[in-house]
Design an enzyme around this catalytic site. Structure first.
Site, mmCIF file in Angstrom:
data_model
loop_
_atom_site.group_PDB
_atom_site.id
_atom_site.type_symbol
_atom_site.label_atom_id
_atom_site.label_comp_id
_atom_site.label_asym_id
_atom_site.label_seq_id
_atom_site.Cartn_x
_atom_site.Cartn_y
_atom_site.Cartn_z
ATOM 1 N N CYS A 1 -67.229 -54.644 69.260
ATOM 2 C CA CYS A 1 -67.381 -56.088 69.085
ATOM 3 C C CYS A 1 -68.636 -56.539 69.827
ATOM 4 O O CYS A 1 -69.053 -55.901 70.786
ATOM 5 C CB CYS A 1 -66.203 -56.894 69.588
ATOM 6 S SG CYS A 1 -64.613 -56.441 68.915
ATOM 7 N N ARG B 1 -71.941 -52.766 66.841
ATOM 8 C CA ARG B 1 -70.797 -52.645 67.753
ATOM 9 C C ARG B 1 -69.479 -52.994 67.085
ATOM 10 O O ARG B 1 -68.410 -52.858 67.683
ATOM 11 C CB ARG B 1 -71.004 -53.560 68.961
ATOM 12 C CG ARG B 1 -72.198 -53.186 69.790
ATOM 13 C CD ARG B 1 -72.313 -54.099 70.980
ATOM 14 N NE ARG B 1 -71.334 -53.749 71.983
ATOM 15 C CZ ARG B 1 -71.615 -53.157 73.127
ATOM 16 N NH1 ARG B 1 -72.861 -52.871 73.410
ATOM 17 N NH2 ARG B 1 -70.692 -52.867 73.982
ATOM 18 N N TRP C 1 -64.622 -55.842 65.721
ATOM 19 C CA TRP C 1 -63.997 -54.574 65.331
ATOM 20 C C TRP C 1 -62.523 -54.760 65.655
ATOM 21 O O TRP C 1 -62.146 -54.855 66.827
ATOM 22 C CB TRP C 1 -64.599 -53.428 66.126
ATOM 23 C CG TRP C 1 -64.117 -52.070 65.720
ATOM 24 C CD1 TRP C 1 -64.666 -51.260 64.765
ATOM 25 C CD2 TRP C 1 -63.001 -51.349 66.261
ATOM 26 N NE1 TRP C 1 -63.950 -50.088 64.677
ATOM 27 C CE2 TRP C 1 -62.934 -50.109 65.575
ATOM 28 C CE3 TRP C 1 -62.045 -51.630 67.236
ATOM 29 C CZ2 TRP C 1 -61.954 -49.163 65.846
ATOM 30 C CZ3 TRP C 1 -61.062 -50.680 67.507
ATOM 31 C CH2 TRP C 1 -61.030 -49.458 66.818
ATOM 32 N N ASN D 1 -64.272 -59.730 73.801
ATOM 33 C CA ASN D 1 -64.231 -58.277 73.588
ATOM 34 C C ASN D 1 -63.206 -57.714 74.562
ATOM 35 O O ASN D 1 -63.150 -58.160 75.711
ATOM 36 C CB ASN D 1 -65.577 -57.626 73.903
ATOM 37 C CG ASN D 1 -66.649 -57.994 72.906
ATOM 38 O OD1 ASN D 1 -66.364 -58.620 71.889
ATOM 39 N ND2 ASN D 1 -67.871 -57.603 73.207
ATOM 40 N N GLY D 2 -62.457 -56.709 74.133
ATOM 41 C CA GLY D 2 -61.466 -56.100 75.023
ATOM 42 C C GLY D 2 -60.071 -56.308 74.460
ATOM 43 O O GLY D 2 -59.900 -56.687 73.296
ATOM 44 N N GLU E 1 -70.155 -30.341 66.790
ATOM 45 C CA GLU E 1 -70.980 -31.529 66.595
ATOM 46 C C GLU E 1 -71.401 -31.664 65.125
ATOM 47 O O GLU E 1 -71.438 -32.768 64.581
ATOM 48 C CB GLU E 1 -72.207 -31.474 67.522
ATOM 49 C CG GLU E 1 -73.215 -32.591 67.329
ATOM 50 C CD GLU E 1 -72.673 -33.997 67.539
ATOM 51 O OE1 GLU E 1 -71.515 -34.160 67.973
ATOM 52 O OE2 GLU E 1 -73.418 -34.949 67.247
ATOM 53 N N LYS F 1 -70.515 -34.926 62.882
ATOM 54 C CA LYS F 1 -71.513 -35.757 62.205
ATOM 55 C C LYS F 1 -71.155 -35.903 60.734
ATOM 56 O O LYS F 1 -71.224 -36.987 60.179
ATOM 57 C CB LYS F 1 -72.921 -35.155 62.304
ATOM 58 C CG LYS F 1 -73.662 -35.285 63.611
ATOM 59 C CD LYS F 1 -74.146 -36.672 63.957
ATOM 60 C CE LYS F 1 -73.112 -37.457 64.717
ATOM 61 N NZ LYS F 1 -72.964 -37.200 66.122
ATOM 62 N N GLU G 1 -67.956 -38.079 60.193
ATOM 63 C CA GLU G 1 -68.148 -39.446 60.671
ATOM 64 C C GLU G 1 -68.920 -40.306 59.665
ATOM 65 O O GLU G 1 -68.584 -41.471 59.453
ATOM 66 C CB GLU G 1 -68.930 -39.354 61.985
ATOM 67 C CG GLU G 1 -69.098 -40.602 62.758
ATOM 68 C CD GLU G 1 -69.773 -40.344 64.110
ATOM 69 O OE1 GLU G 1 -69.596 -41.154 64.991
ATOM 70 O OE2 GLU G 1 -70.498 -39.330 64.267
ATOM 71 N N HIS H 1 -57.496 -15.834 63.003
ATOM 72 C CA HIS H 1 -56.195 -16.177 63.602
ATOM 73 C C HIS H 1 -55.557 -17.379 62.917
ATOM 74 O O HIS H 1 -54.672 -18.015 63.483
ATOM 75 C CB HIS H 1 -56.371 -16.426 65.101
ATOM 76 C CG HIS H 1 -56.891 -15.221 65.818
ATOM 77 N ND1 HIS H 1 -56.120 -14.093 66.022
ATOM 78 C CD2 HIS H 1 -58.111 -14.933 66.320
ATOM 79 C CE1 HIS H 1 -56.839 -13.172 66.652
ATOM 80 N NE2 HIS H 1 -58.063 -13.664 66.838
ATOM 81 N N LYS I 1 -70.037 -48.617 67.503
ATOM 82 C CA LYS I 1 -70.937 -47.825 68.340
ATOM 83 C C LYS I 1 -70.362 -47.510 69.714
ATOM 84 O O LYS I 1 -70.310 -46.375 70.123
ATOM 85 C CB LYS I 1 -72.280 -48.549 68.469
ATOM 86 C CG LYS I 1 -73.331 -47.758 69.246
ATOM 87 C CD LYS I 1 -73.703 -46.482 68.542
ATOM 88 C CE LYS I 1 -74.704 -45.657 69.303
ATOM 89 N NZ LYS I 1 -74.781 -44.296 68.760
#
Ligand code: AGP
Length: 606
Positions: free
Chosen positions: A2, A27, A72, A98-99, A481, A485, A488, A504, A601
């Site tokens: 946010c 954000r 968000w 925010n929070g 990674e 990527k 995502e 395995h 983000k």
């Protein structure tokens, strides 16, 4: 997560708020809103992007005081009503937040029993009602905000305005960042300097538990028990240009392409050729203290954690000090054993990731020594740590981390060199690593030149529903990674496994519809990796090999060949083609590359 922006001054607030929200959209981007004070509160908020909000704000939306938010969702679905700002029933108080307010349900029931009628499902709306009640019993808006916040449990960065005091905005912070921007007879606030740099580079960061009153001609800060605090403004290094796409189609491609320069910046001034050591003044550790650590524990979330796995490997290899990495989000909840002879290293691009910050605070509370590897100067994690390394990679705007990832791995190489050279790493090996580090920017440049080849591979492989990524030891974090990527930003399902673990279990998944990206550096494990490729091919699996040589066509039908560095540093270079692979797969599939669905983000909530 946010974005908040606030303005008080002689200009119209609305265009400044909208411009600020545009900068903060990375954000959070499911809904957005602004409110402006001008003979009452004028509110516009919409589900969707900041561009949708801008289209909904009339040209005559006048007023020199306002607050805005890009969201968000945490409490309540993305919708017009759940978008911020939130007002009390009498439309006197407006709040952006925010929070997470953890006792929101309890507060809501109490307020409803007292006659409050709620419009939204959000936790934030309780703040508007609480402050609206308190403002009638107090002399100032700041007192009302303090009083309201005393009944709140949770995290917040908030900005509040009062229709009856159109000359001021009150901001407060507890666990979610608030930065004040100092202008000429105008004041700004935001959750991130990105929203401020177009107007000012003089900023003041609020600490947890601090509040501030901003008026056009100045500001003052104070604590929850009304003690005045004194703040020194900082000058932000980054300007508005750092937040533009710079002519690239997406921030992500810009940030991938910047890596020769960002890696060079992370290294600048930090290599000492006399003793073949790293200069890391910000560690605040003497050689004696460095030698005394018997273990290194690295924490971070998501890609930061994977870069920490590369870091742990580097530290162990170069210094023979045991090191391992763990997700900060898990570490903080398992009542970790904190040892006086362990060095803790927290990694965060944003410096605001709540799980990492909470883990650092838990470590500090137990007396642990914590270093931060952080990109954002002055961020919460940077300030909480005992010392650390700034990446100097410049602002990373795209949700998917790329240049911060490589710079973090480079910072770890420097830290490992430092550790190694105070232990038993020879001058010759120190020199080998220093020279390898210096070669990285040019070698990254060479990899970037393969963009078209990698784009063609991405178009070929993106049509598969799922992909496997494998690597062994140094290659395993690279594989993780790479998978991160891809999933995502392209939403193609991707799994990462140690190549050694395939037999395995996951080998059962391999077949024509499940191609494998195999990380195969030229190191002591090359033959083992080539055997794994043979096993995949024998099950009909396609293989895209990322390594240092063109493979036998029987083992891999496609390859990306990257320049060879020292074996310890190779993982840094092997990551770059995987970033481009994910980028081009996302473009080929028509995804919103910089703002992937459901993500934001910096994850400033639990
Ligand atoms: C990376 O591509 C992700 N967006 C995510 O995993 C990120 O690395 C993680 O949330 C940690 O962020 P930080 O570095 O800002 O703490």
């Amino acid at each position: 997560m946010c974005g908040i922006v606030a303005y008080v001054g002689p200009k119209d607030a609305a265009p400044i708020l909208l411009e600020g929200l545009q900068r903060l959209e990375y954000r959070g981007y499911d809904s957005a809103g602004i409110v402006v004070a001008n003979k009452g509160l004028k509110l516009r908020k919409v589900k969707g992007r900041v561009a949708d909000l801008a289209a909904a704000v009339p040209a005559r939306f006048k007023g020199g005081l306002g607050i805005g938010h890009t969201r968000w969702a945490t409490h309540g679905v993305p919708s017009d009503v759940n978008a911020h700002p939130h007002l009390d029933g009498e439309e006197r108080i407006a709040v952006v937040h925010n929070g997470i307010i953890e006792n929101a349900d309890d507060l809501r029931h109490r307020l409803e029993a007292d006659g409050a009628v709620f419009a939204s499902e959000t936790d934030t709306e309780v703040l508007a009602h609480l402050i609206a009640r308190a403002v009638k019993e107090t002399d100032t808006l700041e007192e009302a905000v303090r009083k309201a916040l005393k009944s709140v449990v949770g995290t917040y960065g908030i900005a509040v305005i009062d229709a009856e005091r159109p000359d001021q905005v009150v901001v407060a912070r507890n666990g979610s960042p608030i930065v004040i921007g100092l202008g000429e007879k105008e004041m700004f606030a935001a959750s991130d300097v990105a929203a401020l740099v177009r107007y000012t580079r003089q900023v003041v960061h609020l600490e947890d538990g601090e509040l501030a009153v901003l008026k056009a001609d100045g500001f003052h800060t104070f604590t929850m028990d009304a003690r005045v605090t004194s703040k020194e403004p900082l000058t932000v290094d980054w300007d508005a240009g750092h937040y533009d796409t710079g002519g690239y189609e997406h921030y992500l491609l810009k940030e991938i392409s910047e890596q020769p320069e960002t890696v060079a910046r992370t290294l600048r001034g930090r290599i000492d050729d006399r003793f073949h050591v790293a200069h890391l003044g910000g560690l605040n550790l003497t050689p004696h203290e460095t030698r005394a650590f018997r273990r290194v524990k690295i924490i971070g979330c998501g890609s930061a954690y994977y870069s920490g796995q590369i870091g742990a490997q580097l530290i162990e290899e170069l210094s023979r000090v045991p090191a391992d990495a763990e997700p900060a989000s898990e570490f903080r909840y398992r009542n970790p054993v904190v040892e006086h002879d362990t060095l803790y290293v927290a990694i965060s691009q944003s410096g605001e990731t709540y799980d990492t910050l909470a883990a650092v605070q838990e470590l500090k509370r137990k007396g642990g020594r914590v270093l931060g590897i952080v990109n954002t100067v002055g961020s919460a994690i940077a300030r909480e740590c005992d010392g650390g390394i700034y990446l100097h990679a410049g602002p990373e705007v795209s949700v998917a981390s790329t240049k911060a990832f490589t710079s973090t791995a480079v910072a770890f190489a420097l830290l490992a060199l430092h550790f190694g050279r105070v232990h038993d790493l020879s001058p010759a090996d120190g020199r080998r690593i220093c020279e390898g580090l210096r070669r990285l920017p040019d070698q990254i440049e060479q990899i970037l030149k393969q963009d078209e080849h990698i784009a063609a591979l991405a178009r070929k492989y993106a049509t598969n529903p799922s992909m496997m990524f494998v690597g062994r030891v140094r290659g395993y974090p690279v594989a993780r990674e790479g998978a991160q990527k891809l999933k995502e930003i392209s939403y193609v399902h991707a799994e990462a496994y140690p190549a050694s673990e395939l037999k395995h279990g996951p080998l059962a998944l391999i077949g024509p519809e499940m191609p494998t990206v195999a990380i195969v550096p030229d190191d002591e494990l090359l033959d083992k990796n080539l055997t794994t490729l043979g096993e995949i091919r024998a099950r009909g699996g396609q293989v895209l090999m990322v390594g240092h040589r063109t493979p036998d066509a029987k083992l891999a039908e496609d390859a990306i060949v990257v320049p060879k560095n020292e074996i310890e540093l190779d993982p840094i270079l092997l990551t770059i083609p995987l970033q481009l692979l994910a980028y081009h797969a996302a473009v080929a599939l028509g995804r919103d590359v910089d703002k992937p669905r459901n993500l934001a983000k910096s994850v400033t909530v639990e």
